[in-house]
Scaffold this active site. Sequence first.
Site, PDB file in Angstrom:
ATOM      1  N   THR A 208      37.646  32.858  29.270  1.00  0.00           N
ATOM      2  CA  THR A 208      37.291  31.830  28.291  1.00  0.00           C
ATOM      3  C   THR A 208      37.671  30.436  28.776  1.00  0.00           C
ATOM      4  O   THR A 208      36.968  29.458  28.505  1.00  0.00           O
ATOM      5  CB  THR A 208      37.973  32.119  26.937  1.00  0.00           C
ATOM      6  OG1 THR A 208      37.502  33.380  26.441  1.00  0.00           O
ATOM      7  CG2 THR A 208      37.666  31.046  25.910  1.00  0.00           C
TER       8      THR A 208
ATOM      9  N   SER B 204      37.328  38.557  31.623  1.00  0.00           N
ATOM     10  CA  SER B 204      38.426  39.428  32.042  1.00  0.00           C
ATOM     11  C   SER B 204      38.223  40.922  31.749  1.00  0.00           C
ATOM     12  O   SER B 204      38.841  41.753  32.428  1.00  0.00           O
ATOM     13  CB  SER B 204      39.755  38.946  31.476  1.00  0.00           C
ATOM     14  OG  SER B 204      39.819  39.065  30.082  1.00  0.00           O
TER      15      SER B 204
ATOM     16  N   THR C 165      41.853  36.196  28.792  1.00  0.00           N
ATOM     17  CA  THR C 165      43.027  36.704  28.078  1.00  0.00           C
ATOM     18  C   THR C 165      43.005  38.207  27.813  1.00  0.00           C
ATOM     19  O   THR C 165      44.051  38.804  27.594  1.00  0.00           O
ATOM     20  CB  THR C 165      43.197  35.970  26.734  1.00  0.00           C
ATOM     21  OG1 THR C 165      42.029  36.166  25.927  1.00  0.00           O
ATOM     22  CG2 THR C 165      43.437  34.493  26.955  1.00  0.00           C
TER      23      THR C 165
END
Length: 324
Positions: free
Chosen positions: A12, A55, A86
């Site tokens: 992000t 991710s 994250t």
Amino acid sequence: MKKVLIIHTGGTISMLQDEQTGSVLPANVHPLSGVSDLLIDIAEIDEEIIYSLPSPQITPAHMLELAVFIAGKRADYDGIVITHGTDTLEETAYFLDLVMDTEKPIIITGAMRSSNEIGSDALYNLIAAVRTAVSENAANQGVLVVMNDEVHTAANVTKTSTSNIATFQSPQFGPIGLVTSDMVLFHHKTLPRPLYKNVNKISKKVYLLKAFAGMDQEVIQAIHLLKPDGLVIEGMGQGNLPKQTVSALQKVIEDEIPIVLVSRCYQGIVQPTYGYDGGGKQLKDMGIIFTNGLTGPKARIKLLIALEYTKQHSLIDDFFKNGV
């Protein structure tokens, strides 16, 4: 002035929100690439983009490639900062913490809101991470995660909320440091940690399974048929499982496939306390390996690394007794 390398991997923090659809997507140009002018008073900055991946697409093989990349660069820098999505940030941080032998700070950061969203934490977290990377007290602390003005160890940090910018927390022990407007303040030192150097491949297949009420042997039998190299189970409470799972687990162990037990609780450690069928004492006596406070995803990372060293049960058991 100290010199810091920023390594971008995606996530992000590297994305932008589409103003028409509201969806967050990878940007053609990393929105935080080239912001060194904002960091000029903190450190001399170089940047590398090695991945542009959300991710959930990061694998242990990527984590190993990242470790090798850092090993080849760290001699030229006083600290390393990694930007990362994250969702799997804590797994990458823990992987690096297990395999990276370095006194220099390695800091991982990310963002919960993309750079053009209202209230974005992207640039702020990056600046905080660079400030931590040049802090004298960040040396010899292992890999650290810096998010939302807090400094966490790789072993203890976990994502606790799907969307809150304060999502990264260390439920067991709390953060080891704080980032304020004028300093990076450490109030704890990390303990010496085990290092597993010379890992040159990640080739094993390890599954992660969460225990649930009414669980029986079928799902374990199905995993057994896939011929895994290892299995991690998030058990109940202090480390207990429904008794219907025991016979299938025994067959997995008889095939010399290591089973590692953690708790699905986010605080505390597993212990061989209960002696009933499926209780922790019975599971321990069967040969199931107990962890020392790791989450399921991190125990899987550690087992993947351990299996590159050995298949011997006693040695793998030592891996999990030897700190977190």
